[in-house]
Design a protein around this motif. Sequence first.
Motif, PDB file in Angstrom:
ATOM      1  N   GLU A  63       0.822  -1.203   0.000  1.00 56.06           N
ATOM      2  CA  GLU A  63       0.000   0.000   0.000  1.00 56.06           C
ATOM      3  C   GLU A  63       0.864   1.265   0.000  1.00 56.06           C
ATOM      4  N   ALA A 110       2.304   1.711  -3.477  1.00 58.04           N
ATOM      5  CA  ALA A 110       1.274   2.165  -4.408  1.00 58.04           C
ATOM      6  C   ALA A 110       0.989   3.651  -4.218  1.00 58.04           C
ATOM      7  N   ALA A 111       0.934   4.096  -2.967  1.00 59.16           N
ATOM      8  CA  ALA A 111       0.703   5.520  -2.700  1.00 59.16           C
ATOM      9  C   ALA A 111       1.874   6.358  -3.198  1.00 59.16           C
ATOM     10  N   ASP A 145       3.892   5.600  -5.700  1.00 62.14           N
ATOM     11  CA  ASP A 145       3.815   5.624  -7.152  1.00 62.14           C
ATOM     12  C   ASP A 145       2.750   6.605  -7.639  1.00 62.14           C
ATOM     13  N   GLU A 146       1.623   6.648  -6.930  1.00 59.70           N
ATOM     14  CA  GLU A 146       0.553   7.569  -7.305  1.00 59.70           C
ATOM     15  C   GLU A 146       0.998   9.024  -7.144  1.00 59.70           C
ATOM     16  N   ARG A 172       3.363   9.872  -9.916  1.00 58.76           N
ATOM     17  CA  ARG A 172       2.630  10.045 -11.172  1.00 58.76           C
ATOM     18  C   ARG A 172       1.936  11.406 -11.211  1.00 58.76           C
ATOM     19  N   GLU A 173       1.328  11.805 -10.096  1.00 65.31           N
ATOM     20  CA  GLU A 173       0.671  13.106 -10.041  1.00 65.31           C
ATOM     21  C   GLU A 173       1.676  14.239 -10.204  1.00 65.31           C
TER      22      GLU A 173
END
Length: 80
Positions: free
Chosen positions: A45, A48-49, A51-52, A55-56
Amino acid sequence: MTPTIASILNLVGPDMMIILLIVLLLFGAKKLPELARGMGRAVKEFSAARDEIERELTQSGSTRSMQSKLQDRKEDLPPA
């Protein structure tokens, strides 16, 4: 790196075995797989956060560059 952090990260061999033995005694053999599964989910988790967020940030950086290009193009246009 501070000496405290360096000494904490330098856990190998017998030190790590003692820590694992203490964890085994505290949680018991039946709880260890559940504990490891929870740790795995937390790491997944977290990554994933991360990576997000990356990406943003990348998208916002490309959006800003596109906005500056559009602003440059507007300046090149003759007045209406």
